[in-house]
Write an enzyme that holds these catalytic residues in place. Structure first.
Site, PDB file in Angstrom:
ATOM      1  N   ASP A 433       0.860  -1.175   0.000  1.00 50.50           N
ATOM      2  CA  ASP A 433       0.000   0.000   0.000  1.00 50.50           C
ATOM      3  C   ASP A 433       0.904   1.234   0.000  1.00 50.50           C
ATOM      4  O   ASP A 433       1.616   1.496   0.977  1.00 50.50           O
ATOM      5  CB  ASP A 433      -0.895  -0.025   1.250  1.00 50.50           C
ATOM      6  CG  ASP A 433      -1.895   1.123   1.286  1.00 50.50           C
ATOM      7  OD1 ASP A 433      -1.699   2.124   0.561  1.00 50.50           O
ATOM      8  OD2 ASP A 433      -2.873   1.022   2.054  1.00 50.50           O
ATOM      9  N   HIS A 434       0.861   2.004  -1.093  1.00 50.11           N
ATOM     10  CA  HIS A 434       1.797   3.116  -1.244  1.00 50.11           C
ATOM     11  C   HIS A 434       1.499   4.276  -0.290  1.00 50.11           C
ATOM     12  O   HIS A 434       2.312   5.211  -0.174  1.00 50.11           O
ATOM     13  CB  HIS A 434       1.788   3.622  -2.689  1.00 50.11           C
ATOM     14  CG  HIS A 434       3.144   4.026  -3.179  1.00 50.11           C
ATOM     15  ND1 HIS A 434       4.179   4.402  -2.342  1.00 50.11           N
ATOM     16  CD2 HIS A 434       3.665   4.127  -4.431  1.00 50.11           C
ATOM     17  CE1 HIS A 434       5.254   4.709  -3.043  1.00 50.11           C
ATOM     18  NE2 HIS A 434       4.965   4.550  -4.322  1.00 50.11           N
ATOM     19  N   ARG A 435       0.360   4.248   0.392  1.00 51.27           N
ATOM     20  CA  ARG A 435       0.106   5.251   1.422  1.00 51.27           C
ATOM     21  C   ARG A 435       0.970   4.989   2.652  1.00 51.27           C
ATOM     22  O   ARG A 435       1.333   5.915   3.371  1.00 51.27           O
ATOM     23  CB  ARG A 435      -1.372   5.232   1.842  1.00 51.27           C
ATOM     24  CG  ARG A 435      -2.361   5.565   0.733  1.00 51.27           C
ATOM     25  CD  ARG A 435      -3.777   5.347   1.222  1.00 51.27           C
ATOM     26  NE  ARG A 435      -4.007   3.964   1.645  1.00 51.27           N
ATOM     27  CZ  ARG A 435      -5.129   3.521   2.200  1.00 51.27           C
ATOM     28  NH1 ARG A 435      -6.141   4.371   2.409  1.00 51.27           N
ATOM     29  NH2 ARG A 435      -5.258   2.250   2.546  1.00 51.27           N
TER      30      ARG A 435
END
Length: 464
Positions: A433-435
């Site tokens: 998850d790039h967040r």
């Protein structure tokens, strides 16, 4: 309607309501009954198997006595709190069960469709004939219309305008398997009951002739266009675990921004370590596999990079870093994909991890995974190599920051110590998850996993 606890009804007859076996589940499908009316059962005896949105669970009976009635048929989905079975403990009269089920509640519950059991007489009574039926005070004095009335009364009987089509449970299952809508089937059984032959006829296009007879003017033109493909199609209902998995994957794919990185690794030394561990007395009775080594490598990488073991709290707008690792292992089952997890996997020794992994996979293959087994996961491994696949871009398990895909191990040409040799090579795929995980952190995690697998002995000693 508020869910009430199971309690004895009048006359010593107990009503057992479908409980919530998970975290806020609202319904479940009755897969298999282990008992039948007349059976004598004991407390905690397994009476049925149900499928919820999370798992397949066996239900024990809280009562002892004689099974009086099964109120839900196999294959039927009912809400939590619905009475599914009654048990007579032998301490009261035989009519208590009927008193415990009011007529209004009986009309609302979708019980056995063909209405031959006690307590379903209200259903049969409500099947009143159409207004054009043969019994009518007005035309009684006219002898001429009397012969024509029966021919008119026969037509409404097969029409599904009086509620649920009448069919026994095996016939309903057959209709589901063949993709036949029972509401369109003309019954031939006594009392308007749909038979197996009726379902087969509908599946093979037998209904086309009856529809054509209803409109003789259009029959020649409609016949060539009426192509029934149901006999060559299989319709699988989307429910239970498969339905929940589909919803979770769609939610994950469109909520978390996915990034996937790949790394090819020489695992020749890992395979040699696996062979040695299989002979070690500490691993007697458990299966030592490459997956075990990948799991250990991931746990060591998390120890060095704890931020990858995290979740996104949308409500609080916070990143929650977990100081424990509940390691999920994706398992393909007949009912769909399930992801049970090993609780506190980071605190286990390698032999303990091997034992927990064996127990988890055996439970998943047997279809006995419980909702508790699948709750609380923090990071997941999916082993696509067992299917002969080199790599993939796995979708995150909802609520987790990363998932590692482990590809098949193949003999490949590889430069080792300056020379071209045949080595054991696999491909690792890390989706995150790039967040929560940026490219630097994701790359470090993947690099550290690869380093452990390339030299498991030296790395484990150095990282401990």
């Amino acid at each position: 309607m508020a869910i009430q606890k199971n309690a004895p009804a009048v006359g010593g007859v107990h009503s057992f309501k479908l409980p919530d076996v998970g975290e806020g589940l609202v319904d479940a499908e009755i897969l298999t009954w282990f008992v039948k009316p007349g059976d004598v059962i004991e407390v905690n005896q397994m009476i049925c198997e149900i499928e919820t949105a999370k798992a397949v669970v066996e239900l024990p009976s809280p009562f002892a006595g004689t099974v009086k009635e099964l109120l839900v048929e196999e294959g039927q989905t009912v809400d939590v709190g619905t009475v599914i079975i009654t048990v007579d403990d032998g301490t009261g009269g035989g009519d208590g069960g009927a008193a415990a089920a009011p007529a209004e509640e009986e009309r609302e519950k979708p019980l056995v469709g063909y209405g031959e059991k006690a307590g379903s007489t209200q259903r049969r009574a409500r099947r009143r004939p159409a207004p054009s039926g043969p019994v009518s005070p007005a035309p009684a004095a006219k002898p001429a219309p009397a012969p024509a009335a029966p021919s008119v009364a026969v037509a409404p009987a097969p029409v599904a305008s009086q509620g649920r089509p009448l069919a026994k449970p095996p016939v309903r299952k057959l209709a589901r398997d063949l993709g036949v809508n029972l509401a369109t089937v003309v019954p031939s059984g006594a009392g308007g009951v749909i038979t197996r032959d009726d379902v087969h006829a509908a599946a093979q296009g037998g209904q086309a002739a009856q529809e054509t007879a209803a409109a003789p003017q259009e029959a020649p033109a409609a016949a060539p266009a009426a192509v029934d493909r149901s006999a060559r199609e299989l319709r699988v209902p989307i429910k239970g675990v498969r339905k929940a998995t589909a919803a979770a994957m769609v939610g994950s794919a469109f909520t978390a921004p996915h990034v996937t990185e790949f790394l090819q690794v020489d695992v020749t030394r890992t395979m040699k370590a696996v062979a040695r561990l299989r002979e070690h007395p500490d691993f007697a009775g458990v299966r030592v596999s490459p997956l075990l080594m990948v799991a250990k490598a991931l746990l060591l990488a998390i120890k060095r990079n704890p931020e990858v073991n995290a979740s996104w709290d949308e409500a609080a707008q916070e990143i929650v870093v977990k100081r424990y690792v509940n390691l999920g292992i994706a398992a393909a089952t007949e009912r769909g994909l399930v992801v049970p997890n090993i609780k506190d996997a980071d605190a286990k020794t390698l032999p303990q991890l091997a034992g927990a992994l064996k127990e988890l996979t055996d439970t998943a293959r047997a279809g006995k995974v419980t909702p508790a087994d699948m709750s609380g996961g923090t990071i997941t491994i999916t082993n696509v190599g067992v299917f002969g696949v080199d790599a993939g871009t796995p979708i995150l398990n909802p609520g987790e920051a990363a998932i590692l895909a482990f590809g098949q191990i193949r003999d490949m040409p590889w430069v080792h110590k300056g020379k071209l040799k045949i080595r054991k090579v696999t491909t690792l795929s890390l989706s995150f998850d790039h967040r929560l995980v940026d490219g630097e952190l994701g790359s470090k995690v993947l690099r550290d996993i690869g380093a452990v697998l390339e030299d498991p002995e030296l790395t484990s000693l150095a990282w401990g």
